[in-house]
Enzyme design. Structure first.
Site, PDB file in Angstrom:
ATOM      1  N   PRO A  75       1.760   2.654  -7.334  1.00 48.70           N
ATOM      2  CA  PRO A  75       1.421   3.483  -8.489  1.00 48.70           C
ATOM      3  C   PRO A  75       2.621   3.633  -9.424  1.00 48.70           C
ATOM      4  CG  PRO A  75       0.603   4.465  -6.468  1.00 48.70           C
ATOM      5  CD  PRO A  75       1.500   3.339  -6.059  1.00 48.70           C
ATOM      6  N   GLU A  76       2.415   3.317 -10.690  1.00 51.30           N
ATOM      7  CA  GLU A  76       3.460   3.468 -11.690  1.00 51.30           C
ATOM      8  C   GLU A  76       3.133   4.677 -12.551  1.00 51.30           C
ATOM      9  OE1 GLU A  76       4.206  -0.361 -13.547  1.00 51.30           O
ATOM     10  OE2 GLU A  76       3.817  -1.421 -11.667  1.00 51.30           O
ATOM     11  N   ARG A 114      11.429  -8.987  -7.343  1.00 54.01           N
ATOM     12  CA  ARG A 114      10.038  -8.658  -7.691  1.00 54.01           C
ATOM     13  C   ARG A 114       9.321  -9.874  -8.271  1.00 54.01           C
ATOM     14  NH1 ARG A 114       9.268  -3.274  -8.205  1.00 54.01           N
ATOM     15  NH2 ARG A 114       7.130  -3.875  -7.711  1.00 54.01           N
TER      16      ARG A 114
END
Length: 290
Positions: A2-3, A280
């Site tokens: 969740p950002e 990432r």
């Protein structure tokens, strides 16, 4: 994970049901209790389970705010004040229901870990499929230094000036711009999905060292970050894997993604390139992002 947009929607979903309510009991899952007994910090961090209950039960939830990807709960009991600080980790979420069995998503119903019983008959339930999230109970926010290191909220007046000032720091000058904007000291709340989308919107190759960007390009990157974060909030967040709202509904931002986990570029038709930057997965169009 969740950002910022996803955490914002979790906050909006729980606030109407819990603000002004008193916590009358706290229950922990066996995983949380077993973790503490074995010396591991499982979900509840920086405090014993007994003290967590001591500084939660009897307290009223005065407010819930979001700071970057954190949820901050302000608690009050008489003259005593406490703060709950929660990060949702990879797959955490808060739900409000009368019983755990009322959570509509089976995985979240199964993997509950902390239940706050409220005096209105509802339960505030923290579920976490992977158990990478955390909840802290502190006397003041300054007791958790990481909160103080976060950049200004990206929608605030001072955020862009703060972001631009970071380009003078030696540790960022040769860092790929993709990695730089993931730093919470640079821009608050911009995670991997929105960083990929912002750089596509700005037309910037994610490998570009930050010191090679012109001032105009730096400003464009910031404006694009704000743009995609706002779009994420308007769309209810991105539900690619585990993320759902507090009522179990899914966000729709995944329908608007241009490069993240996409196969071809919607603008030029080229194949989307995938690379690892700063550990990432990074998705971008080599043709549109020079």
């Amino acid at each position: 994970m969740p950002e910022l947009p996803e955490v914002e929607h979790v906050k909006r979903g729980i606030v109407p049901h819990i603000v002004g309510q008193q916590i009358i009991d706290v229950t922990f899952s066996s995983k949380v209790k077993d973790g503490k007994e074995s010396g591991k910090e499982t979900i509840i961090k920086g405090i014993t389970l007994d003290d967590f209950k001591k500084y939660s039960i009897g307290y009223t939830i005065e407010d819930v705010t979001r700071r970057s990807k954190y949820l901050l709960f302000t608690l009050k009991h008489g003259s005593s004040r406490r703060n709950l600080i929660s990060h949702l980790g990879m797959a955490g979420g808060f739900f409000v229901a009368r019983e755990v069995d009322d959570i509509v998503i089976p995985n979240y119903r199964k993997h509950w870990h902390v239940v706050f019983q409220l005096n209105n008959g509802l339960k505030l339930i923290y579920s976490d499929i992977r158990r990478f999230g955390e909840i802290r109970n502190v006397a003041q926010l300054a007791d958790y230094a990481s909160i103080l290191e976060i950049a200004p909220e990206p929608f605030s007046e001072e955020a862009e000036a703060h972001y631009l000032s970071q380009f003078t720091h030696k540790k960022y000058q040769k860092m790929p711009i993709k990695q730089m904007i993931l730093e919470h000291r640079v821009i608050a709340g911009c995670g991997n999905i929105y960083a990929c989308e912002a750089l596509f919107d700005a037309g910037i190759n994610p490998h570009t060292p930050s010191n090679e960007l012109t001032m105009a390009q730096r400003q464009k990157v910031f404006q694009s970050v704000v743009k995609v974060l706002e779009m994420g909030i308007q769309s209810g967040g991105t539900s690619i894997s585990d993320y759902v709202h507090a009522d179990g509904q899914r966000g729709t931002m995944q329908n608007n993604l241009k490069v993240y986990k996409q196969k071809t570029c919607s603008v030029c038709g080229s194949d989307i390139t995938t690379a690892i930057i700063g550990g990432r997965n990074t998705h971008y169009c080599e043709h549109c992002q020079q």
